[in-house]
Design an enzyme around this catalytic site. Sequence first.
Site, PDB file in Angstrom:
ATOM      1  N   GLY C 148      18.828  38.985  14.053  1.00  0.00           N
ATOM      2  CA  GLY C 148      17.402  39.268  14.044  1.00  0.00           C
ATOM      3  C   GLY C 148      17.126  40.661  14.584  1.00  0.00           C
ATOM      4  O   GLY C 148      18.003  41.336  15.133  1.00  0.00           O
ATOM      5  N   CYS C 149      15.897  41.086  14.429  1.00  0.00           N
ATOM      6  CA  CYS C 149      15.532  42.449  14.810  1.00  0.00           C
ATOM      7  C   CYS C 149      15.521  42.599  16.339  1.00  0.00           C
ATOM      8  O   CYS C 149      16.176  43.486  16.884  1.00  0.00           O
ATOM      9  CB  CYS C 149      14.186  42.824  14.206  1.00  0.00           C
ATOM     10  SG  CYS C 149      12.889  41.595  14.419  1.00  0.00           S
ATOM     11  N   TYR C 150      14.791  41.741  17.028  1.00  0.00           N
ATOM     12  CA  TYR C 150      14.808  41.804  18.497  1.00  0.00           C
ATOM     13  C   TYR C 150      16.234  41.622  19.032  1.00  0.00           C
ATOM     14  O   TYR C 150      16.655  42.361  19.938  1.00  0.00           O
ATOM     15  CB  TYR C 150      13.913  40.723  19.094  1.00  0.00           C
ATOM     16  CG  TYR C 150      12.431  40.957  19.031  1.00  0.00           C
ATOM     17  CD1 TYR C 150      11.846  42.095  19.601  1.00  0.00           C
ATOM     18  CD2 TYR C 150      11.583  40.036  18.443  1.00  0.00           C
ATOM     19  CE1 TYR C 150      10.475  42.296  19.572  1.00  0.00           C
ATOM     20  CE2 TYR C 150      10.200  40.222  18.403  1.00  0.00           C
ATOM     21  CZ  TYR C 150       9.654  41.355  18.975  1.00  0.00           C
ATOM     22  OH  TYR C 150       8.299  41.549  18.958  1.00  0.00           O
TER      23      TYR C 150
END
Lengths: 348, 348, 348, 348
Positions: C148-150
């Site tokens: 994921g991005c985070y």
Amino acid sequence: MIKAAIVGGTGYTGVELLRLLSKHPQVEVTVITSRAEAGTKVADMYPNLRGHIDLVFTEPDVAVLGECDVIFFATPHGVAQNMMSGLMNTKARIIDLSADFRIRDVPLWEKWYNQPHGAPDLVAQAVYGLPEVNREAIRTAKLVACPGCYPTATQLGYLPLIENNLVDPTRLIANAASGASGAGRQAKIDNLLMEISDSFKAYGVAGHRHLPEIEQGLRDVQPAGAAPVALTFVPHLLPIIRGIHATLYATLLDANKVPDLQALYEARYANEPFVDVLPAGNLPQTRSVKGSNVCRIAIVRPQQRDTVVVLSVIDNLTKGASGQAIQNMNIMFGFEETAGLDVVALMP
Amino acid sequence: MIKAAIVGGTGYTGVELLRLLSKHPQVEVTVITSRAEAGTKVADMYPNLRGHIDLVFTEPDVAVLGECDVIFFATPHGVAQNMMSGLMNTKARIIDLSADFRIRDVPLWEKWYNQPHGAPDLVAQAVYGLPEVNREAIRTAKLVACPGCYPTATQLGYLPLIENNLVDPTRLIANAASGASGAGRQAKIDNLLMEISDSFKAYGVAGHRHLPEIEQGLRDVQPAGAAPVALTFVPHLLPIIRGIHATLYATLLDANKVPDLQALYEARYANEPFVDVLPAGNLPQTRSVKGSNVCRIAIVRPQQRDTVVVLSVIDNLTKGASGQAIQNMNIMFGFEETAGLDVVALMP
Amino acid sequence: MIKAAIVGGTGYTGVELLRLLSKHPQVEVTVITSRAEAGTKVADMYPNLRGHIDLVFTEPDVAVLGECDVIFFATPHGVAQNMMSGLMNTKARIIDLSADFRIRDVPLWEKWYNQPHGAPDLVAQAVYGLPEVNREAIRTAKLVACPGCYPTATQLGYLPLIENNLVDPTRLIANAASGASGAGRQAKIDNLLMEISDSFKAYGVAGHRHLPEIEQGLRDVQPAGAAPVALTFVPHLLPIIRGIHATLYATLLDANKVPDLQALYEARYANEPFVDVLPAGNLPQTRSVKGSNVCRIAIVRPQQRDTVVVLSVIDNLTKGASGQAIQNMNIMFGFEETAGLDVVALMP
Amino acid sequence: MIKAAIVGGTGYTGVELLRLLSKHPQVEVTVITSRAEAGTKVADMYPNLRGHIDLVFTEPDVAVLGECDVIFFATPHGVAQNMMSGLMNTKARIIDLSADFRIRDVPLWEKWYNQPHGAPDLVAQAVYGLPEVNREAIRTAKLVACPGCYPTATQLGYLPLIENNLVDPTRLIANAASGASGAGRQAKIDNLLMEISDSFKAYGVAGHRHLPEIEQGLRDVQPAGAAPVALTFVPHLLPIIRGIHATLYATLLDANKVPDLQALYEARYANEPFVDVLPAGNLPQTRSVKGSNVCRIAIVRPQQRDTVVVLSVIDNLTKGASGQAIQNMNIMFGFEETAGLDVVALMP
């Protein structure tokens, strides 16, 4: 204190009505309706209203509405017209912020809005709520049709030129830009931050519903004998929330006999509490009216050629919708016209 | 590999040149100058260039510059003209992104830019670098004057109408809006986020320096016998970084004999690698060209009336400045015209 | 040239894959699917791709997909897992950008995503696609689960501290902010420009789905004997389209024996093509990675106290999604790891 | 009506004072000074004030100022301290919005502000103007030092936890973000729209001047015996004009004996007119306080672990500066505390 109702209060014009009415010294909002949010506290949806408004959305009920002194319709077009017959015999006076009663030519309305009108017999009873033109008729109106946002900025910008037949009415060009809140609080891809922030575009170039409204409004103020107004209207979408900027072009009919346009504008609006003609050399910016009911205007004649340019800015949610609705209410009920609207724009 | 120099590389057109040239297969940037930042690493000022460019700003030195194959001037107006005489006899070919050599009429330049021109004798040698008009002359030019951002978007939008004398050239109206980077990297109150974000305004309505440039460019392509172009040009400031949107109005000379405008535009630009005529019904948005060298255009005739509307968008830093400069370089050096410019716009 | 398919290509990770893959020298995208938009030209939906991609969305078809060399799933969670069994026996290698195969503990996944997992038996076969940790396993993987991005920004920021057990792993605090495109292209009120521009807020404070993913990733790299990582993770919503900024806090286990943290970070990432440790004294900004696959990192020890702060920025659509997916593809197919990803961030 | 003066009125806190004071029922602004703009009409600089304020900037003159009832200093730090001795013997009471008198430890002030203090003897006479802590002392103060914007949001967020010694005071982490207007109206490259819009970054991580102010304020409210507060404070820059969002972290001293935190916060602020504790489950957003003097707060204990998170938002120009200054004035002069401040935030 009069009692006010808001029908369709979940949208942006609804919350803007509440922001302003909650501080109005002579009005108490007693009813706010929403079919979708009935039972929800208003301040849960709009936390800026926490501590200012303690209302709950309810289902719209004609009997309840009819007992209010004034009803604001903050609904999409098509709603007010279908509730109106039940309200015309009540004591309530009605201010419709939607497009339902703006256009007097019912077939024209039906063409542009692509649906049959639900109350064609009532259209003639509506007063077009642009105070700078119709103040007297508004005072006694049962039903006021509030102008659209683009039409407000555009008409106020053109009025002095058209009323005095100074420009060719058949070649008007209104290039306008609106903040995104003009699209309403609708869950559409087109309204996502990811789609419209950091960008700019025209839309509705082939035809926009505000075109016939503007043309009607300008034709109403033309002197006898003038050729009827024909307008090219191109709206654009700004990546900001609030604000309309209209850049209006017109060709002088007689470039050799032009009055002092600055003086003309200043005189026309000298007694208007919500129209501010800027000093010569100044140009308006939308932020200077953010959250206020003021329209600021400048007029320029570039290079002393025969095209004049008028710049006109409003806050689309205030003078372009809810503020103007309250201005109309103030006139209808004999309040100070600026009551509840004496707000300084938020800048920076 | 040719060697390129950038004079005045600390501004936004400088960093945009570096972004694109650092990936160009046939160019190596060997010199980048800045009086103010001499000694600073370029990537310290522009961290997006870390890992891509390993250059240090140096003082401008004509001898060093003259040994490069191509010199880009990314300086404010007034700089290139005063360095030019020393460079005309070097091997370097010169692409000036500033306004210094765009206007052939020197007194007109001096009037609008309010200063004497530093190299009036060289003005006639400059080729106006709009490839869609002057490609052949650009090939062999010693000195190319890159068009301004507004002029690029406006001329590309009007060209097919003007070249074919379809509209009244004396009543053109160009309503344009630019992202804030057009103002350059200058520490002025007017450019602060607090002053221009969340707002929109017109500026320079009484007169903007791009007006004579656009008029010159359009007059150059008029057929014999046409009345000379006169334009009303109103620029606006968008609260975004990049992008120009021009909304162009023109009155058809003969509304009864109008060719298929969509087909006309598609044919005019069929072989242009950086002009994209959108399919009928589509309107351009600035984000669709962000970071790319493309100009996207639509043409509309609202209500089949006699006013036509052209929408034209570019990225002011790319097709409006640095990308177009590289396109000119590609033409001058016989490279593939799209070399280093085959970039997809960043969207969303 | 290998053949690539994109499943669920209408979202923002889909168009970002196309932006990058359209310029990749060794990949041809031959299939892009969308149930909702089957039959639509991709470039009609994303005009930035006009002239770069000539594909039409089609219905997803396992037989067609299975003949590609690589399949990217750019779908919401829950989709890939239900199509996966039919694809595991084809020649295609699969890169899933969704959350379906990121968490090895299936019941934990089912708790956070609040639904039964559609292919629990395949979870163990997936390789977590963070190249900076799992490069060797990625080379031979049949199925890669893209982070994921985070989690990407957070893990890359914490890695050197956690791998060397320098900080208390039980008191980590990750305060992160994301551009709005992280929410995907969904027609929700919460994503409207009017709701999220000109504002800032935290969300998911009580619990966010990226928390267990980050904790798993950090626990994987802890040395033997370290107390297991426990993280407080607070995401925030930025009023911009792209960019993640993670501000990471950790308490030094022994404030008297702290290595040179700057040197530690530089050494850890010296050979990583997409991790840039800024020089001491510099802090990263999201714009410095806009549109690029780079993660830029700084480490600071304020006041020489015992709390260290790591700043880590990525573009959530690039290194946080589509760019990292392509980086994984490059590793899987033996291409240069930077192929198609050697892009300069768009700045300004 | 009392008479008010504003010293240094050209900045953003100046115009915000005017926006609010122009509608205050008991105050008339009679003097507004600016050395740079002496002679300019205020409404020419800030067009939102057209029609509301009819003042001209004048040179600062101690004799004139001393005849006012209240003087607001809206100047950069270093100015008020050097004018203060001349004003202490006048009838005027003084509210300083700058940092000059916030920190009682003069050497500490001199270290962080890197200059000698111009009126060290007067520092002890100043009352720190956070009404939620010092209301009684403010009533009779001659000189009030208005808190900084970050310190206001941070202290109000932490107060209930610190006053009750519920958390480890030596490990506090305040992660805060501010709108760009916090930097003031200064012509710096760093403040250009092109540099800070569409981006996000931390700054001042190694040390920010608000750190010692916050630590002092929190130590003041600690119960006897508590370890002194030590804070890690990391400010960030938001690409919006107004708004501060503080995300505050603290570790519970005894995770097994935690009172009902929601109830604790609600009780602490039950009688505070400008602190709004949101219902459990709600999180604040900066837009909900835009243009208003309210601080909205939420408290969350994620995963029931031992770290608590407090979210606190204010408008940096209102509760973070000018609104709080007026709140202090209201207290000092015995006005209703909400006079002139009963404003609904502008949303959307």
